[in-house]
Design a protein around this motif. Structure first.
Motif, PDB file in Angstrom:
ATOM      1  N   GLY A 335      34.737  41.419  40.883  1.00 41.54           N
ATOM      2  CA  GLY A 335      36.294  40.890  40.747  1.00 41.54           C
ATOM      3  C   GLY A 335      35.803  40.128  39.203  1.00 41.54           C
ATOM      4  N   PRO A 336      34.782  40.130  38.734  1.00 44.16           N
ATOM      5  CA  PRO A 336      33.767  39.497  37.622  1.00 44.16           C
ATOM      6  C   PRO A 336      34.743  40.181  36.006  1.00 44.16           C
ATOM      7  N   THR A 337      35.230  40.887  36.057  1.00 45.98           N
ATOM      8  CA  THR A 337      35.729  41.558  34.777  1.00 45.98           C
ATOM      9  C   THR A 337      37.350  41.788  34.883  1.00 45.98           C
ATOM     10  N   VAL A 338      37.955  41.309  33.690  1.00 46.49           N
ATOM     11  CA  VAL A 338      39.406  42.101  34.071  1.00 46.49           C
ATOM     12  C   VAL A 338      39.433  42.987  33.544  1.00 46.49           C
ATOM     13  N   PRO A 339      41.132  43.911  34.340  1.00 44.17           N
ATOM     14  CA  PRO A 339      41.177  45.528  33.508  1.00 44.17           C
ATOM     15  C   PRO A 339      40.830  44.751  31.406  1.00 44.17           C
ATOM     16  N   ALA A 340      41.585  44.594  31.001  1.00 46.48           N
ATOM     17  CA  ALA A 340      41.677  44.074  29.732  1.00 46.48           C
ATOM     18  C   ALA A 340      40.196  43.994  29.280  1.00 46.48           C
ATOM     19  N   ALA A 341      39.901  43.477  30.112  1.00 43.04           N
ATOM     20  CA  ALA A 341      37.942  43.430  29.856  1.00 43.04           C
ATOM     21  C   ALA A 341      36.973  44.852  30.275  1.00 43.04           C
ATOM     22  N   ASP A 342      37.867  45.344  30.672  1.00 39.71           N
ATOM     23  CA  ASP A 342      37.016  46.957  30.871  1.00 39.71           C
ATOM     24  C   ASP A 342      37.134  47.613  29.993  1.00 39.71           C
ATOM     25  N   ASP A 343      38.376  47.732  29.560  1.00 38.43           N
ATOM     26  CA  ASP A 343      39.038  48.752  28.426  1.00 38.43           C
ATOM     27  C   ASP A 343      37.999  48.686  27.573  1.00 38.43           C
ATOM     28  N   ILE A 344      38.529  46.815  27.336  1.00 40.40           N
ATOM     29  CA  ILE A 344      37.523  46.846  25.799  1.00 40.40           C
ATOM     30  C   ILE A 344      35.940  47.241  25.822  1.00 40.40           C
ATOM     31  N   LEU A 345      34.759  46.816  27.071  1.00 41.45           N
ATOM     32  CA  LEU A 345      33.986  47.150  27.106  1.00 41.45           C
ATOM     33  C   LEU A 345      33.729  48.108  27.243  1.00 41.45           C
ATOM     34  N   ARG A 346      33.874  48.953  27.837  1.00 42.87           N
ATOM     35  CA  ARG A 346      34.132  50.990  27.320  1.00 42.87           C
ATOM     36  C   ARG A 346      34.327  50.807  25.951  1.00 42.87           C
ATOM     37  N   ASP A 347      35.107  50.704  25.968  1.00 43.59           N
ATOM     38  CA  ASP A 347      35.277  51.146  23.988  1.00 43.59           C
ATOM     39  C   ASP A 347      34.389  50.950  23.596  1.00 43.59           C
ATOM     40  N   ARG A 348      33.472  49.590  23.935  1.00 46.26           N
ATOM     41  CA  ARG A 348      32.008  49.439  22.609  1.00 46.26           C
ATOM     42  C   ARG A 348      31.232  50.079  23.260  1.00 46.26           C
ATOM     43  N   GLY A 349      30.852  50.725  24.499  1.00 43.28           N
ATOM     44  CA  GLY A 349      30.007  51.702  24.427  1.00 43.28           C
ATOM     45  C   GLY A 349      28.652  50.847  25.484  1.00 43.28           C
ATOM     46  N   VAL A 350      30.032  49.725  25.578  1.00 44.28           N
ATOM     47  CA  VAL A 350      29.096  48.878  26.975  1.00 44.28           C
ATOM     48  C   VAL A 350      28.601  49.468  28.713  1.00 44.28           C
ATOM     49  N   LEU A 351      28.372  49.971  29.064  1.00 39.96           N
ATOM     50  CA  LEU A 351      28.010  50.045  30.646  1.00 39.96           C
ATOM     51  C   LEU A 351      27.718  49.370  31.359  1.00 39.96           C
TER      52      LEU A 351
END
Length: 433
Positions: A335-351
């Motif tokens: 659980g190192p990534t909170v949901p809001a951060a997950d969305d940001i990483l996805r939108d930035r193209g980070v896998l």
């Protein structure tokens, strides 16, 4: 609230009912909500995933070396047992709470199903700073805790393992205590034991190896060559340190490392031949002479291709996610990534390769240990690693196919694959009575 109500326990209960969105349990519930649209008719059982089957809070009193008596609060949560006995570690940490243990047990349910192990999810912990206890006090606390949770653990019921601040010695004490209380040696009651007490070769580095194997497969998909890739690792214990060594052997440069003792950086790559024994000797990366010290928050700005958060949950916030430069995030921690951060990483193209598959190497080799204990026949380390690699690669390919089919993230795809297995078992078993 009555005068006898423990406010800490009441707070834990309320966080279960109305958790913070960024808390461990709140993060888990958000992940479940995201997967429900992909469960089809099994969605009717989804509420099962949002409720732990059993949560035990225990008082752990011990006599200290100075003759005083101290009480510690312990927990053991069994989230779901539809697919088999509970499986999950025990952590000793001053910040352990019921809500955290609930979330960790739920992630174990998903993790075991994601790699198709015949386990449910469980987790345990004691709110304590073990560094403040002597070895004798640590043993007393471990044995009393084991006796208190002995009513729900067992080789076919719930099998603890090492986690944060616990190790093979603590598992040996747990095994011995349970065995003494039941009147027979039960090596299969815990995993992560010393080798000569039924432990498995390859177990200590298994989680880190799983991070490397899934990372290697993900890098291939991205067209990212490991030879020369820049890697930043948060947490340099069994998980982060082992993963770092394997990436270095594949030609990658470990340019930054961070743990509770400090943050270090070397643009040309850290010398792991010197760093690994240094960490074992002093207990952390802080003060290592082969690198420059840097501010802890600057770790998230490091120019790296691969980021491995392998410490505690909730470290990748939305603000940090916007700064991460890596193309690939490998979740060695739970659980190192909170949901809001997950969305940001996805939108930035980070896998992001999520924890529930990325760090499943540990529980997979724990399963191997459990199987070996029952048969009293043990495999070589090469056999362990070959079996581990195959399970991890096959599981990730199935998850990737699901992600491609539904155009969803690897995290949601992992939950989709795992929750389908969990809820199919729930449906086929039915409700009793």
């Amino acid at each position: 609230m009555s005068a006898k109500t423990d406010p800490t326990q009441l707070s834990s209960f309320l966080s279960y009912v109305t958790p913070s969105p960024t808390s461990p349990w709140g993060t888990y519930l958000s992940q479940v909500d995201r997967v429900i649209p992909y469960l089809g008719h099994l969605g009717k059982w989804a509420e099962t995933l949002k409720r732990p089957k059993r949560a035990l809070i225990v008082d752990v009193p011990i006599e200290m070396d100075d003759g005083s008596v101290r009480h510690f609060e312990g927990f053991r949560v069994q989230h779901n047992l539809s697919r088999g006995p509970g499986k999950g570690g025990v952590r000793y940490h001053p910040d352990v709470t019921l809500e955290e243990v609930m979330a960790l047990s739920a992630w174990m349910t998903v993790k075991c199903a994601a790699v198709n192990l015949p386990y449910g999810g469980a987790k345990g912990g004691i709110r304590v700073d073990p560094k403040q206890l002597s070895q004798k006090e640590l043993e007393k606390m471990t044995r009393r805790y084991t006796s208190e949770i002995g009513i729900i653990i067992g080789p076919q019921r719930d099998i603890p393992a090492p986690d944060v601040n616990t190790n093979g010695q603590i598992m040996a004490w747990m095994m011995d205590t349970y065995s003494q209380n039941t009147g027979a040696t039960a090596t299969g009651v815990v995993t992560g034991k010393p080798i000569h007490l039924g432990g498995s070769l390859g177990r200590v580095k298994a989680t880190g190896r799983g991070v490397f194997v899934t990372g290697r497969e993900a890098a291939r998909r991205l067209g990212l060559a490991l030879d020369g890739a820049r890697v930043a690792v948060q947490g340099f214990g069994n998980v982060g340190g082992s993963a770092a060594e394997l990436f270095a052997q594949a030609g990658a440069k470990i340019v930054a490392a961070q743990d509770h003792t400090g943050t270090i950086y070397n643009d040309k790559g850290l010398d792991l031949a010197e760093l690994v024994p240094y960490v074992k000797q002093v207990g952390g990366v802080g003060g290592f002479k082969g690198a420059e010290a840097m501010d802890g928050e600057s770790f998230w700005d490091v120019n790296a291709d691969i980021l491995i958060p392998a410490a505690l949950e909730g470290v990748i916030s939305a603000e940090r996610a916007a700064r991460i430069k890596a193309r690939l995030v490998l979740e060695g921690a739970n659980g190192p990534t909170v949901p809001a951060a997950d969305d940001i990483l996805r939108d930035r193209g980070v896998l992001v390769v999520p924890d529930v598959i990325c760090n499943a190497g540990g529980v997979t080799v724990s399963y191997f240990e459990w199987v070996q204990d029952f048969s009293s026949f043990f495999w070589t380390e090469d056999e362990i690693n070959v079996r581990l690699d195959k399970i991890m690669v096959d599981a990730l390919r199935r998850i990737w196919d699901t992600a491609d089919l539904h155009k969803i993230t690897l995290r949601t795809a992992t939950f989709a694959v795992a929750c389908e297995r969990i809820l199919t078992a729930r449906e086929e078993r039915g409700l009793y009575p």
